[in-house]
Write a protein that holds these residues in place. Structure first.
Motif, PDB file in Angstrom:
ATOM      1  N   VAL A  70       0.825  -1.215   0.000  1.00 28.41           N
ATOM      2  CA  VAL A  70       0.000   0.000   0.000  1.00 28.41           C
ATOM      3  C   VAL A  70       0.861   1.267   0.000  1.00 28.41           C
ATOM      4  O   VAL A  70       0.350   2.370   0.210  1.00 28.41           O
ATOM      5  N   GLY A  71       2.156   1.104  -0.225  1.00 26.23           N
ATOM      6  CA  GLY A  71       3.055   2.249  -0.344  1.00 26.23           C
ATOM      7  C   GLY A  71       3.445   2.888   0.972  1.00 26.23           C
ATOM      8  O   GLY A  71       3.654   4.100   1.041  1.00 26.23           O
ATOM      9  N   ALA A  72       3.548   2.085   2.017  1.00 32.75           N
ATOM     10  CA  ALA A  72       3.862   2.627   3.340  1.00 32.75           C
ATOM     11  C   ALA A  72       4.941   1.779   4.010  1.00 32.75           C
ATOM     12  O   ALA A  72       5.327   0.729   3.502  1.00 32.75           O
ATOM     13  N   THR A  73       5.403   2.265   5.143  1.00 38.49           N
ATOM     14  CA  THR A  73       6.293   1.495   5.998  1.00 38.49           C
ATOM     15  C   THR A  73       5.649   1.408   7.379  1.00 38.49           C
ATOM     16  O   THR A  73       4.778   2.209   7.721  1.00 38.49           O
ATOM     17  N   VAL A  74       6.084   0.435   8.157  1.00 36.17           N
ATOM     18  CA  VAL A  74       5.504   0.199   9.475  1.00 36.17           C
ATOM     19  C   VAL A  74       6.349   0.869  10.545  1.00 36.17           C
ATOM     20  O   VAL A  74       7.562   0.722  10.569  1.00 36.17           O
ATOM     21  N   ASN A  75       5.687   1.595  11.426  1.00 39.00           N
ATOM     22  CA  ASN A  75       6.321   2.119  12.628  1.00 39.00           C
ATOM     23  C   ASN A  75       5.977   1.110  13.723  1.00 39.00           C
ATOM     24  O   ASN A  75       4.859   1.095  14.246  1.00 39.00           O
ATOM     25  N   THR A 130       3.504   6.961   5.342  1.00 36.37           N
ATOM     26  CA  THR A 130       3.540   7.064   3.880  1.00 36.37           C
ATOM     27  C   THR A 130       4.422   8.225   3.476  1.00 36.37           C
ATOM     28  O   THR A 130       4.473   9.238   4.173  1.00 36.37           O
ATOM     29  N   PRO A 131       5.101   8.062   2.343  1.00 36.53           N
ATOM     30  CA  PRO A 131       5.940   9.169   1.887  1.00 36.53           C
ATOM     31  C   PRO A 131       5.062  10.368   1.494  1.00 36.53           C
ATOM     32  O   PRO A 131       3.948  10.209   1.033  1.00 36.53           O
ATOM     33  N   VAL A 132       5.583  11.549   1.735  1.00 39.66           N
ATOM     34  CA  VAL A 132       4.805  12.769   1.456  1.00 39.66           C
ATOM     35  C   VAL A 132       4.918  13.143   0.018  1.00 39.66           C
ATOM     36  O   VAL A 132       5.751  13.019  -0.716  1.00 39.66           O
TER      37      VAL A 132
END
Length: 116
Positions: free
Chosen positions: A15-20, A114-116
């Motif tokens: 989904v174009g994100a990374t997990v914190n 998600t990247p801005v």
């Protein structure tokens, strides 16, 4: 990574994100995180079964080549494995789609970045 953590990371990437991970741990009881973990478990389990079915199909078809043909009962088993794999793929995709609906709530919790 493997297992559930790998599946969560893979879903996030999808989904174009990374997990914190800190935020995930701090929000374990939230419905969105619970749904993410459930979806990741479904993806992980179904992916493993799909790979196993594919291996079984390959072994059966290889054995049939050696034995000079595919007997009818083997065709039935191969068809059943293929049908199960398609069902598992559908369930896997449904889990990925569920995660897509969770991107905003998970981002609001800081779990997905998600990247801005």
């Amino acid at each position: 990574m493997s297992g559930i953590t790998g599946a969560i990371n893979d879903l996030a990437l999808e989904v174009g994100a990374t997990v914190n991970w800190t935020a995930l741990h701090n929000n374990l009881l939230s419905p969105a995180v619970t749904a993410l973990i459930s979806a990741a478990a479904t993806v992980e389990f179904n992916t493993g079964l799909i790979q196993k079915h594919q291996q079984d199909l390959n072994h059966m078809l290889d054995a049939a080549k050696v034995n000079g043909g595919v007997p009818e009962d083997l065709l039935l088993v191969a068809g059943a494995l293929a049908d199960m794999s398609l069902t598992l793929l559908d369930e896997r995709q449904a889990a990925v789609d569920r995660v897509r609906t969770l991107v905003i709530p998970l981002a609001e919790l800081g779990v997905l970045e998600t990247p801005v």
